[in-house]
Design a protein around this motif. Structure first.
Motif, mmCIF file in Angstrom:
data_model
loop_
_atom_site.group_PDB
_atom_site.id
_atom_site.type_symbol
_atom_site.label_atom_id
_atom_site.label_comp_id
_atom_site.label_asym_id
_atom_site.label_seq_id
_atom_site.Cartn_x
_atom_site.Cartn_y
_atom_site.Cartn_z
ATOM 1 N N GLN A 71 -71.716 60.032 23.470
ATOM 2 C CA GLN A 71 -73.028 60.673 23.420
ATOM 3 C C GLN A 71 -73.554 60.967 24.821
ATOM 4 O OE1 GLN A 71 -75.129 57.833 20.957
ATOM 5 N NE2 GLN A 71 -73.461 57.950 19.471
ATOM 6 N N THR A 72 -73.322 60.058 25.776
ATOM 7 C CA THR A 72 -73.762 60.289 27.145
ATOM 8 C C THR A 72 -72.968 61.426 27.786
ATOM 9 O OG1 THR A 72 -74.324 57.942 27.338
ATOM 10 C CG2 THR A 72 -74.178 59.203 29.375
ATOM 11 N N LEU A 73 -71.661 61.448 27.550
ATOM 12 C CA LEU A 73 -70.842 62.538 28.075
ATOM 13 C C LEU A 73 -71.263 63.873 27.474
ATOM 14 C CD1 LEU A 73 -67.368 60.760 27.975
ATOM 15 C CD2 LEU A 73 -68.631 61.403 30.041
ATOM 16 N N ALA A 74 -71.583 63.877 26.184
ATOM 17 C CA ALA A 74 -72.049 65.106 25.545
ATOM 18 C C ALA A 74 -73.344 65.598 26.186
ATOM 19 C CB ALA A 74 -72.238 64.878 24.051
ATOM 20 N N GLU A 75 -74.234 64.683 26.530
ATOM 21 C CA GLU A 75 -75.475 65.073 27.204
ATOM 22 C C GLU A 75 -75.194 65.637 28.596
ATOM 23 O OE1 GLU A 75 -78.417 65.271 25.999
ATOM 24 O OE2 GLU A 75 -78.264 64.125 24.123
ATOM 25 N N LEU A 76 -74.198 65.096 29.281
ATOM 26 C CA LEU A 76 -73.797 65.659 30.577
ATOM 27 C C LEU A 76 -73.259 67.077 30.409
ATOM 28 C CD1 LEU A 76 -72.041 62.743 32.519
ATOM 29 C CD2 LEU A 76 -74.008 64.096 33.280
ATOM 30 N N TYR A 77 -72.459 67.295 29.385
ATOM 31 C CA TYR A 77 -71.962 68.641 29.118
ATOM 32 C C TYR A 77 -73.117 69.591 28.816
ATOM 33 C CZ TYR A 77 -67.138 66.822 28.773
ATOM 34 O OH TYR A 77 -65.914 66.262 29.023
ATOM 35 N N LYS A 78 -74.108 69.094 28.091
ATOM 36 C CA LYS A 78 -75.273 69.923 27.787
ATOM 37 C C LYS A 78 -75.977 70.358 29.067
ATOM 38 C CE LYS A 78 -79.799 69.827 25.491
ATOM 39 N NZ LYS A 78 -80.719 69.033 24.635
ATOM 40 N N ILE A 79 -76.150 69.453 29.996
ATOM 41 C CA ILE A 79 -76.820 69.772 31.257
ATOM 42 C C ILE A 79 -76.050 70.849 32.019
ATOM 43 C CG2 ILE A 79 -77.395 68.824 33.532
ATOM 44 C CD1 ILE A 79 -78.013 66.158 32.042
ATOM 45 N N ALA A 80 -74.733 70.689 32.112
ATOM 46 C CA ALA A 80 -73.919 71.655 32.842
ATOM 47 C C ALA A 80 -73.923 73.020 32.158
ATOM 48 C CB ALA A 80 -72.492 71.134 32.989
ATOM 49 N N LEU A 81 -73.812 73.037 30.850
ATOM 50 C CA LEU A 81 -73.757 74.307 30.124
ATOM 51 C C LEU A 81 -75.119 75.002 30.110
ATOM 52 C CD1 LEU A 81 -71.475 73.245 27.145
ATOM 53 C CD2 LEU A 81 -70.866 74.730 29.067
ATOM 54 N N THR A 82 -76.177 74.229 30.081
ATOM 55 C CA THR A 82 -77.513 74.815 30.179
ATOM 56 C C THR A 82 -77.677 75.518 31.529
ATOM 57 O OG1 THR A 82 -78.453 73.156 28.697
ATOM 58 C CG2 THR A 82 -79.987 74.335 30.119
ATOM 59 N N ALA A 83 -77.170 74.885 32.582
ATOM 60 C CA ALA A 83 -77.227 75.510 33.910
ATOM 61 C C ALA A 83 -76.413 76.799 33.956
ATOM 62 C CB ALA A 83 -76.722 74.526 34.963
ATOM 63 N N ALA A 84 -75.403 76.892 33.101
ATOM 64 C CA ALA A 84 -74.579 78.108 33.040
ATOM 65 C C ALA A 84 -75.184 79.172 32.127
ATOM 66 C CB ALA A 84 -73.171 77.751 32.563
ATOM 67 N N GLY A 85 -76.363 78.924 31.591
ATOM 68 C CA GLY A 85 -77.065 79.939 30.822
ATOM 69 C C GLY A 85 -76.901 79.874 29.325
ATOM 70 N N TYR A 86 -76.348 78.776 28.803
ATOM 71 C CA TYR A 86 -76.159 78.640 27.361
ATOM 72 C C TYR A 86 -77.337 77.898 26.737
ATOM 73 C CZ TYR A 86 -71.337 80.002 28.347
ATOM 74 O OH TYR A 86 -70.217 80.681 28.772
ATOM 75 N N GLN A 87 -77.560 78.145 25.458
ATOM 76 C CA GLN A 87 -78.542 77.380 24.682
ATOM 77 C C GLN A 87 -77.770 76.264 23.974
ATOM 78 O OE1 GLN A 87 -79.935 81.198 22.743
ATOM 79 N NE2 GLN A 87 -81.898 80.137 22.894
ATOM 80 N N VAL A 88 -78.012 75.045 24.391
ATOM 81 C CA VAL A 88 -77.121 73.943 24.024
ATOM 82 C C VAL A 88 -77.851 72.876 23.218
ATOM 83 C CG1 VAL A 88 -75.427 72.277 24.883
ATOM 84 C CG2 VAL A 88 -75.930 74.343 26.216
#
Length: 334
Positions: free
Chosen positions: A146-163
């Motif tokens: 779950q923590t790793l998934a939240e890290l992926y969310k942060i990175a993908l949000t910075a790349a312009g995705y709605q996560v």
């Protein structure tokens, strides 16, 4: 129980395929039994202590279960994968231990722990914008995922995705969802996922494809992923796999820092090995310690798989050495 429990299959040495996730079992009946191949030396009696340390697996008993992003092939654009790779580049095992400590010991939420980590490690710096769109990041049913998934969310949000992050459960549930595109990204473990895809395609008795060599394991993982419509990012240096821990006081008293030193100095009657009930038969647990290191404990204490029973037995002086997971927050110093 964790979704990617690690006791291994096969005599050749693959980590547990998710199709055999029940292999580690829940906590077994407590008690101490003589192992099949008991040692004749004096051994090393348990030493109580609050701090646990992992002994170096210097002969590479365990396989390479490095954290790696798994992606549905239809959305695996270069920008999306590059954003996930920023997380991989920021992670190593000591940092993963601290992340797990933040959640499991300090009781922060996975989102808060991930946010603090991303800020401290400049995870979003230099991330290029992708084509955008909605991305669902799946997470397993344990806090590290779950923590790793939240890290992926942060990175993908910075790349312009709605996560959004969605907890799915076990690999048997989230891997098919990933193939179908019901979720688009999930944090994975290289060797375990390679064996899951291998046995899914070729049967439970398939020749293992993972090994202690990370490059070979990832190559096999990507080849299997291509057939399933999955892509994988770069593996991180962070590993979550079977490990064997002692107290720091034990390590200092007997001067052991590696499994080879444990075998040389502590094979014998006074040594108590703790782990899940199936550990004596598993090639990544007691059977592997005997085969690879010629380590022979005087007795085996049947407890749990890297859980509170085993860690408590170490800390209270009821066990000399115990099976843990290499990224456990309990291994954090201080």
């Amino acid at each position: 129980m964790r979704a990617r429990t690690r006791l291994a299959i096969g005599a050749v040495g693959a980590l547990t395929a998710a199709g055999l996730l029940t292999g580690c079992g829940e906590a077994g009946s407590s008690g101490t039994d003589a192992p099949e191949q008991a040692a004749s030396g004096a051994g090393c009696a348990p030493v109580a202590g609050d701090q646990l340390v992992v002994l170096e697996d210097d002969k590479k008993l365990q396989n390479t279960d490095n954290v790696i992003p798994a992606v549905n092939g239809d959305v695996a654009t270069p920008q999306l994968v590059a954003a996930l790779d920023k997380v991989s580049a920021a992670l190593d095992t000591p940092k993963l231990i601290q992340l797990n400590k933040a959640v499991d010991v300090d009781r922060k939420t996975p989102a808060v722990a991930a946010g603090e980590f991303a800020t401290a490690n400049n995870v979003t710096a230099g991330i290029a914008k992708g084509p955008g769109g909605r991305i669902v990041v799946g997470a397993g049913n344990f806090s590290e995922s779950q923590t790793l998934a939240e890290l992926y969310k942060i990175a993908l949000t910075a790349a312009g995705y709605q996560v959004t992050v969605q907890q799915i459960g076990s690999r048997e549930l989230y891997e098919p969802a990933l193939e179908k595109g019901e979720i688009q990204v999930v944090p994975e473990y290289a060797a375990t996922m390679a064996e899951f895809l291998n046995t899914k395609a070729n049967g439970q008795n398939a020749e293992p494809v993972s090994s202690p060599d990370l490059e070979k394991t990832v190559a096999a993982l990507k080849a299997a992923g291509d057939k399933a419509g999955l892509a994988f990012g770069a593996p991180s240096a962070a590993q979550d796999q079977n490990a064997f821990a002692v107290t720091s006081a034990f390590a200092d008293k007997y001067a052991v820092r590696t499994l080879s030193e444990l075998a040389e100095k502590c094979s014998g009657q006074a040594t108590v090995l703790a782990g899940p009930p199936e550990c004596p038969q598993r090639p990544k647990c007691q059977a592997g310690l005997i085969q690879v290191y010629n380590f022979k404990a005087g007795s085996f204490s049947s407890l749990d798989a890297g859980g509170p029973q085993t860690k408590n037995a170490l800390k209270t002086g009821a066990a000399s050495v115990g099976l843990v997971f290499s990224s456990d927050g309990a291994l954090a110093a201080g």
